[in-house]
Every structure is written in structure tokens, then in C-alpha cells.
Design an enzyme around this catalytic site. Structure first.
Site: not given
Length: 414
Positions: A164, A304, A315, A336, A341, A400
Site C-alpha cells: 500500500c 494513511h 499512525e 480513504k 483503500h 504490508f
């Protein structure tokens, strides 16, 4: 070494909230969700039955019939977004040194639908049923190849793959290439189309997705106490970056300046962020150092902000660790919350949103923030856009594998 200034001169987007830049931005400012029931596959036997789909996309408007047959949807969307971005920039490649103009476009997964379709053909009829275009349609790096062929761009050309964070890595690498003098301009961004049977099954097996199937428009709710996972989406966003003097010589419209990019690793876990957000913190501080900016100059962070329990908490911890008490006065929002996403393309769509924040002086909201999580106690611009003269903005992307990217943008001033 001379460091060139790098500016954004064109953008194109296909997302769940709009298939052009202005529609995308208007809907973000108005707080409209693009999440709905899945229509591309039969999701009836999946735990999650909702996603963010690009609506009313006809690849035939951008590609000939042969190209449409021989490209996966992630490449079709990227070519269409590139068409928009190039037209928006007004650049004429016939008047440009194309050996100094490159392409770095990301995809986290590549042609997942093509892979699944060809597996079915193989299992039904054996190797002879497999298409000779199977591999070229599947591979993630085929998109920058197609874009270079379309526009005759012979400079730097590759794809970044970091889950991502993929598209933010692409934009960061394109920025560094121009700043260092390796290119005069770059087409960059990302594209992803993960709404397939295996894509949905795989992320559900990870228990990463929201199952708020009865209220799809409320499913993506970053920083809210009732968040239960992210909403998978598809889309593409492409940007044209240029060296400042090159853009000025041709009288280009300039949306914003990109001034810094930094990458770090958590070195902790394959899917979970490191508690405390050390990797994200270091990415933000390194991006500011790369840009020659101080933390107190930051007005806005495009988070994010996935709507997963761990990401939003960590975050928040990372922003506090990076900015201290300043964190409470910085405006933050999550794109998002409206588009879901876009995985490997998310960083590009969110970079576009960040640039439009600088360009328009409006910060889009984080929607569905109705019951703030006590552990997420910063200003996430809940539910309603605000006007603010933003001079410096950061865009965060995490993937990831523990990949962290932060991009730094400034309002353009000659």
C-alpha cells in the site's frame, strides 16, 4: 550538487468518487462516499460484500479494441488516467526531449483478475488454453511500459511494488530523479484493481476488511471507535512532474511543488505496524529534513488513515512522536474515509488530494467520524471540509512488510 525544483503540472484520476480530477475533488470536499455493494463479482459467499468500485468506466474511450483485449483493467485505468494527466498538463511531447522524460507507475499486485481467469482456463482445458498475453497482462511493471510506448518516452522506466506504499514510492522516486537532474519530467502514480474473488477472499482471511455490509457508505470510518477494518477499492491516479524551469518555459499551470520524500522500514511484522509508530515517525521527520522544512511549518497531513484498529492508533502515535505538542494544531484527514483503500494506488490518489488541498485552500473531511476513539485524539477534520491556507502538507503511506513513505508538498511560489 545542484538540486532542481520539482512541480506538479498535470493530474488524472479514476476513483470510486469520480472519474476526473474536478469530480473527484468536489466529491471529497462534499464528503461523499464512493463505497457500495460489490457488482464486479458474486460476493454473496464472502464475509465482505462491499467495496469501492470505479463506476461507468469504458476503456474504449481511451484505448482501441485490440488494446482493451490485451490489457488487464489495472493497466486500462492507468492509461486512461495518464491520458487525463497529460492533457491537463498541456505538455506536447513532440516538443520535448523524450530521452529525458520517464515513467514510474506503481501497482501493488498487478493483474489479479487476469491471473484468476487464466487459472480457470488452464484447469478446464490445460496449457494450450492459456493466452499468449497472460504474462504481459499480469505483470505489475507493464503499465509504465505501455505509457512509455504511447507517448514515446525513452527515459527512466520502471514500477515500484511495496504493497500500500507502492504509489508513494513511485512518486518519491520520480521526484528524486528530476531533482537530481536525471530527468526533466516524469509521469508517475499508481493503479490497482483488486476486487476479484481471490482478492476479496485473501483480505477477508486476514480479517483486514470491514464487514459493515448493511451500511457501505459508513463502512470506512478512520479514527472512529466503531471502525472494523478497511474497505477495498480500485482506481488509478497519475501525475505529471516537471523540473520547474522546464514547466515555466512552456507556460505550464503549476498545482504545487513537491519538496521532499523519505522511506523507512518498521523491521517488525509482515502486516502489523510497529507499536508507537517509530517507522512512520522517522519517515515524516526524514521527509521534512529532505525538504529543508521544520516540523512547525507543517499545516496539514493527509493520513494513511485506513480505518483498521491498529493503523489509525499507531499512525496517531507516530504523528505525536514526530511533532510533540505541535501535533494537536496540525489539520489531518483521511481520503480513504470516502474512496476506501486503493492499495498500491492509494498513495497516488491521496497525493492528488493533498495537492488539491494546497491548490484550493480547502481541506477535505474525514467522514464517518462520529464516535472518536480516545486513543485517536488529534484534529482529523471530522465530517466537514474547512478552508485553510495550507503552505506545507505531508502525505503518509504505509504498506504490508513494514514499508513507510512520506511525501512533502508546498504551495507553489515562484
Amino acid at each position: 550538487m545542484k538540486m532542481n525544483r520539482v512541480v506538479v503540472t498535470g493530474m488524472g484520476v479514476f476513483t470510486p468518487v469520480g472519474n476526473d480530477l474536478q469530480t473527484f475533488w468536489n466529491n471529497l470536499v462534499e464528503g461523499k462516499s464512493g463505497i457500495g455493494p460489490i457488482t464486479q463479482i458474486d460476493a454473496s459467499n464472502h464475509a465482505t460484500k462491499i467495496a469501492g468500485e470505479v463506476k461507468n468506466f469504458d476503456p474504449n474511450e481511451y484505448l482501441d479494441r485490440k488494446e482493451v483485449r490485451h490489457m488487464d483493467r489495472f493497466t486500462q485505468l492507468a492509461l486512461a488516467a495518464a491520458d487525463q494527466a497529460v492533457k491537463d498538463s498541456g505538455i506536447r511531447f513532440e516538443d520535448t526531449d523524450t530521452e529525458q522524460f520517464g515513467v514510474i507507475v506503481a501497482s501493488g499486485i498487478g493483474g489479479m483478475k487476469t491471473f484468476e481467469d487464466q487459472i480457470k482456463l488452464y484447469l478446464a482445458g490445460g496449457p494450450r488454453k492459456v493466452s499468449p498475453f497472460f504474462i504481459p497482462m499480469l505483470i505489475a511493471d507493464i503499465t509504465p511500459g505501455h505509457i512509455s510506448i504511447r507517448y514515446g518516452l525513452k527515459g527512466i522506466n520502471y514500477c515500484t511494488v511495496s504493497a500500500c506504499a507502492s504509489a508513494s514510492h513511485a512518486i518519491g522516486e520520480a521526484f528524486h530523479a528530476i531533482r537530481s537532474g536525471m530527468a526533466i519530467g516524469m509521469i508517475t502514480g499508481g493503479s490497482e484493481t483488486p476486487i476479484t474473488e481471490m482478492g476479496l477472499a485473501g483480505f477477508n482471511a486476514l480479517k483486514a476488511l470491514s464487514t459493515r455490509n448493511d451500511e457501505p457508505e459508513k463502512a470506512s470510518r478512520p479514527f472512529d471507535s466503531d471502525r472494523d477494518g478497511f474497505v477495498m477499492s480500485e482506481g488509478a491516479a497519475i501525475l505529471v512532474l516537471e523540473e520547474l524551469e522546464h514547466a515555466k518555459r512552456r507556460g505550464a499551470k503549476i498545482y504545487a511543488e513537491i519538496v521532499g520524500a523519505a522511506y523507512t522500514a518498521d523491521a517488525y511484522h509482515i502486516t502489523a505496524p510497529v507499536p508507537g509508530g517509530d517507522g512512520a515517525k522517522r519517515a515524516m521527520l526524514s521527509a521534512l529534513k529532505d525538504a529543508g522544512l521544520a516540523p512547525e511549518q507543517v499545516d496539514y497531513i493527509n493520513a494513511h488513515g485506513t480505518s483498521t484498529p491498529f493503523n489509525d492508533k499507531v499512525e496517531t502515535e507516530a504523528i505525536k512522536a514526530a511533532f510533540g505538542d505541535l501535533a494537536y494544531r496540525i489539520k489531518i484527514s483521511s481520503t480513504k474515509s470516502m474512496i476506501g483503500h486503493l492499495l498500491g494506488a492509494s498513495g497516488a490518489a491521496e497525493a492528488v488530494a493533498t495537492i488539491m488541498t494546497l491548490y484550493t485552500g480547502t481541506i477535505h473531511p474525514t467522514i464517518n467520524l462520529e464516535k472518536p476513539d480516545p486513543e485517536c485524539d488529534l484534529d482529523y477534520t471530522p465530517n466537514k471540509a474547512v478552508k485553510k491556507d495550507v503552505q506545507v502538507a505531508l502525505s503518509n503511506s504505509f504498506g504490508f512488510g513494514g514499508h513507510n513513505v512520506c511525501l512533502a508538498f508546498k504551495k507553489y511560489s515562484d
